[in-house]
Design a protein around this motif. Structure first.
Motif, mmCIF file in Angstrom:
data_model
loop_
_atom_site.group_PDB
_atom_site.id
_atom_site.type_symbol
_atom_site.label_atom_id
_atom_site.label_comp_id
_atom_site.label_asym_id
_atom_site.label_seq_id
_atom_site.Cartn_x
_atom_site.Cartn_y
_atom_site.Cartn_z
ATOM 1 N N ALA A 72 -6.304 -0.242 -7.918
ATOM 2 C CA ALA A 72 -4.744 -0.200 -7.954
ATOM 3 C C ALA A 72 -4.113 -0.098 -9.049
ATOM 4 O O ALA A 72 -4.724 -0.854 -9.989
ATOM 5 C CB ALA A 72 -4.440 -1.448 -6.859
ATOM 6 N N GLU A 127 1.888 1.931 -3.514
ATOM 7 C CA GLU A 127 0.720 2.293 -4.267
ATOM 8 C C GLU A 127 0.305 3.596 -3.842
ATOM 9 O O GLU A 127 -0.103 4.436 -4.687
ATOM 10 C CB GLU A 127 -0.365 1.117 -3.986
ATOM 11 N N HIS A 128 0.406 3.965 -2.630
ATOM 12 C CA HIS A 128 0.180 5.455 -2.249
ATOM 13 C C HIS A 128 1.000 6.445 -2.619
ATOM 14 O O HIS A 128 0.744 7.430 -3.005
ATOM 15 C CB HIS A 128 -0.298 5.326 -0.594
ATOM 16 N N VAL A 169 -6.081 1.568 1.645
ATOM 17 C CA VAL A 169 -5.765 0.861 0.448
ATOM 18 C C VAL A 169 -6.154 -0.605 0.942
ATOM 19 O O VAL A 169 -5.708 -1.265 2.150
ATOM 20 C CB VAL A 169 -4.159 0.914 0.313
ATOM 21 N N ALA A 225 0.886 -1.236 -0.138
ATOM 22 C CA ALA A 225 -0.044 0.105 -0.148
ATOM 23 C C ALA A 225 0.793 1.274 0.016
ATOM 24 O O ALA A 225 0.591 2.271 -0.715
ATOM 25 C CB ALA A 225 -1.017 0.023 1.234
#
Length: 311
Positions: free
Chosen positions: A288, A126-127, A140, A123
């Motif tokens: 995502a 991804e963030h 997430v 996460a």
């Protein structure tokens, strides 16, 4: 090259319930020698068996890339993880309790090790690099066989000693509640990909090949499949709205196998969230972007951060 450049190469290990992903991330950010091997299962030595396998993979990568020495390693695992103390507190699927991962991994690898939770690490990448990077208050959610999540508040990951983000065990209304039921169940039992397939089989007495098969049946007019899919959307929307109300979530990233349904999941989910919320801001629901390699990249990012902190 999602991660960009750094001063040194690092090893990255993403330990899952079924497979281990491993690779060497060079200073330019390229993942080299990536391999995927079965996760060893040893009831007597669950964590030790995995670390022994990681040591073997590290040796293989060292032989394959002798001119790119790793200066640190990132190891991520599922379950309840205390990354500050370096301890795997509990893993229901892999079987350890209170195991000192950081210390034992450093013994075997001969490198400083950054140890953390798999979903939290995926996460974070991804963030930082995906579709939610413009937001500070983000959840997430990885929705697959089970459900886990990472929570960011004010741009900072909320860990709570490893216990934050267990959304799969959050309470939601039970669509199968009987007269003697509490009327509630956990999100994983309704909204996960595994639950979608399991509930369809139970209600239709028909075997299906996963949640995708249920979605296809729903699109073809199967009323049972449509109801099971809608129940999953309702449960996910309920939990998302709880996050919005409690921590002010402004974006929710959906990853994992169920996210592969794309707008077939996100469009009805947005609609249901909008119906439930009142005056609150509507969170942005985002698929995502980094896919199945996010965990490995997260482990590498953790290792890089460890080296940065040592300088």
């Amino acid at each position: 090259m999602v991660l960009g450049a750094a001063e040194a190469a690092v090893l990255a290990f993403d330990v899952g319930g079924t497979d281990i992903k491993a690779g060497l991330v060079d200073p330019a950010g390229n993942v080299l020698g990536m391999r995927r091997v079965p996760t060893p299962l040893d009831a007597a030595r669950p964590a030790e068996a995995i670390l022994d396998r990681l040591a073997g993979l590290a040796e293989e990568l060292g032989v394959e890339f002798p001119d790119i020495p790793a200066k640190a390693a990132g190891v991520i695992v599922p379950g309840i993880v205390d990354s500050v103390e370096g301890v795997g507190i509990y893993s229901a699927n892999l079987g350890w309790r209170n195991f000192p991962f950081t210390a034992e991994a450093e013994k075997r690898l001969g490198l400083p090790v950054a140890f953390d939770h798999d979903v939290r690490s995926a996460a974070a990448v991804e963030h930082a690099f995906g579709g939610s990077k413009e937001f500070d208050d983000v959840v997430v959610m990885v929705v697959g066989t089970g459900i886990a999540a990472a929570v960011f508040s004010g741009g900072v990951a909320v860990t709570a000693g490893g216990f934050a983000g267990e959304l799969g065990h959050a309470q939601v209304p039970d669509p199968d509640a009987g007269p003697n039921s509490t009327g509630m169940t956990i999100l994983e039992a309704v909204g996960s990909a595994g639950a979608i397939a399991k509930r369809y089989c139970a209600h239709s007495r028909t075997t299906v090949d996963g949640a995708r098969d249920v979605l296809l049946r729903a699109q073809s007019g199967d009323a049972v499949a449509a109801r099971v899919w809608a129940d999953a959307v309702d449960a996910l929307a309920f939990t998302i709205c709880q996050c919005v109300n409690i921590i002010g979530t402004e974006a929710v990233v959906i990853g994992g196998g169920l996210a592969e349904a794309g707008e077939n999941l996100l469009e009805p989910l947005r609609t249901r969230v909008d119906q439930i919320l009142d005056f609150q801001r509507r969170p942005r629901l985002i698929q995502a972007q980094l896919g199945q390699d996010a965990g490995l990249l997260g482990a590498a990012l953790n290792a890089r951060a460890l080296l940065d902190g040592a300088r």
